[in-house]
Design an enzyme around this catalytic site. Structure first.
Site, PDB file in Angstrom:
ATOM      1  N   TRP A  16       0.940  -1.213  -0.107  1.00  0.00           N
ATOM      2  CA  TRP A  16       0.157  -0.164  -0.120  1.00  0.00           C
ATOM      3  C   TRP A  16       0.744   1.267   0.158  1.00  0.00           C
ATOM      4  CZ3 TRP A  16      -5.307   0.354  -0.267  1.00  0.00           C
ATOM      5  CH2 TRP A  16      -5.980  -0.968  -0.208  1.00  0.00           C
ATOM      6  N   ALA A  42      -0.204  -4.337   6.059  1.00  0.00           N
ATOM      7  CA  ALA A  42       0.223  -4.276   7.547  1.00  0.00           C
ATOM      8  C   ALA A  42      -0.141  -5.505   8.296  1.00  0.00           C
ATOM      9  CB  ALA A  42      -0.221  -2.927   8.398  1.00  0.00           C
ATOM     10  N   GLU A  77      -0.567  -8.628   7.527  1.00  0.00           N
ATOM     11  CA  GLU A  77       0.346  -9.746   7.140  1.00  0.00           C
ATOM     12  C   GLU A  77       1.634  -9.924   7.515  1.00  0.00           C
ATOM     13  OE1 GLU A  77      -3.361  -9.294   5.090  1.00  0.00           O
ATOM     14  OE2 GLU A  77      -1.636  -7.901   4.913  1.00  0.00           O
ATOM     15  N   VAL A 134      -0.139   3.093   7.266  1.00  0.00           N
ATOM     16  CA  VAL A 134      -1.547   2.775   7.621  1.00  0.00           C
ATOM     17  C   VAL A 134      -1.982   4.197   7.450  1.00  0.00           C
ATOM     18  CG1 VAL A 134      -3.308   1.828   8.836  1.00  0.00           C
ATOM     19  CG2 VAL A 134      -1.025   0.605   8.587  1.00  0.00           C
ATOM     20  N   HIS A 169     -11.278   0.693  11.417  1.00  0.00           N
ATOM     21  CA  HIS A 169     -10.564  -0.218  10.820  1.00  0.00           C
ATOM     22  C   HIS A 169      -9.098   0.055  10.856  1.00  0.00           C
ATOM     23  CE1 HIS A 169      -9.216  -3.230   7.511  1.00  0.00           C
ATOM     24  NE2 HIS A 169      -8.527  -2.270   7.083  1.00  0.00           N
ATOM     25  N   ARG A 185       7.468  11.783   7.204  1.00  0.00           N
ATOM     26  CA  ARG A 185       8.202  10.678   8.118  1.00  0.00           C
ATOM     27  C   ARG A 185       8.870   9.616   7.457  1.00  0.00           C
ATOM     28  NH1 ARG A 185       3.928  13.234  10.156  1.00  0.00           N
ATOM     29  NH2 ARG A 185       3.503  13.451  12.426  1.00  0.00           N
TER      30      ARG A 185
END
Length: 180
Positions: free
Chosen positions: A36, A70, A72, A97, A104, A143
């Site tokens: 992602w 994430a 997994e 994420v 979620h 970041r």
């Protein structure tokens, strides 16, 4: 002591401790990255590899695996550690994420971080966790250096545990200020 002064002491501690590890050269590092937000993940991986290269780690000693998301990460980390022919020195785990409008986000973050902690403890394999948990992609972009920080954390824990903590002394901030 002001925040600025404590920041400089913290930086001195980090640099002094990092210098003590530079003679340690890991031979088998794995980078796990999610698929992602590829532009963010690519930046995290680049900063992670940049840190490792500065230490003199050869690129052939770094294996990168891309996985779906994430959630997994813990399963794949555990299986890579268990199935590796050569002992793994440490893993650097990278992901992003982004919070949406549903709960979620909270579930994904909890599953990923708790699972990765369990894998570290169950396998005694250090991991640097560079999974960003952000409100938007602009925060994630700011970041990108967290990839390098994750690699540094994993490397330092690996070097400390490899030496059974005997070779390194932990210095207190007040000792550094006095030049001890």
């Amino acid at each position: 002591m002001s925040w600025v002064e404590s920041e400089s002491v913290s930086q001195k501690m980090k640099m002094k401790s990092l210098e003590a590890f530079k003679s340690q050269k890991p031979q088998n590092i794995w980078i796990l990255k999610t698929s992602w937000y590829p532009e963010i993940i690519e930046g995290l991986e680049k900063s992670s590899r940049g840190f490792l290269e500065e230490l003199g780690v050869k690129s052939e000693n770094i294996t990168t695996v891309e996985i779906p998301g994430a959630c997994e990460l813990p399963f794949m980390a555990q299986n890579i550690i268990r199935q590796s022919v050569q002992p793994i020195d440490f893993l650097v785990v990278l992901g992003c994420v982004v919070n949406g409008e549903t709960p979620h986000f909270n579930f994904v973050c909890s599953l990923a971080f708790e699972g990765l902690l369990r894998v570290q403890l169950d396998t005694s394999t250090p991991m640097g966790i560079g999974v960003l948990t952000v409100q938007n992609l602009a925060q994630a972009q700011q970041r990108i250096q967290k990839g390098a920080e994750a690699a540094q954390a994993a490397y330092q824990v690996w070097a400390l545990s490899k030496n059974n903590f005997k070779q390194f002394s932990i210095q207190r901030p007040q000792d550094l200020e006095k030049g001890i």
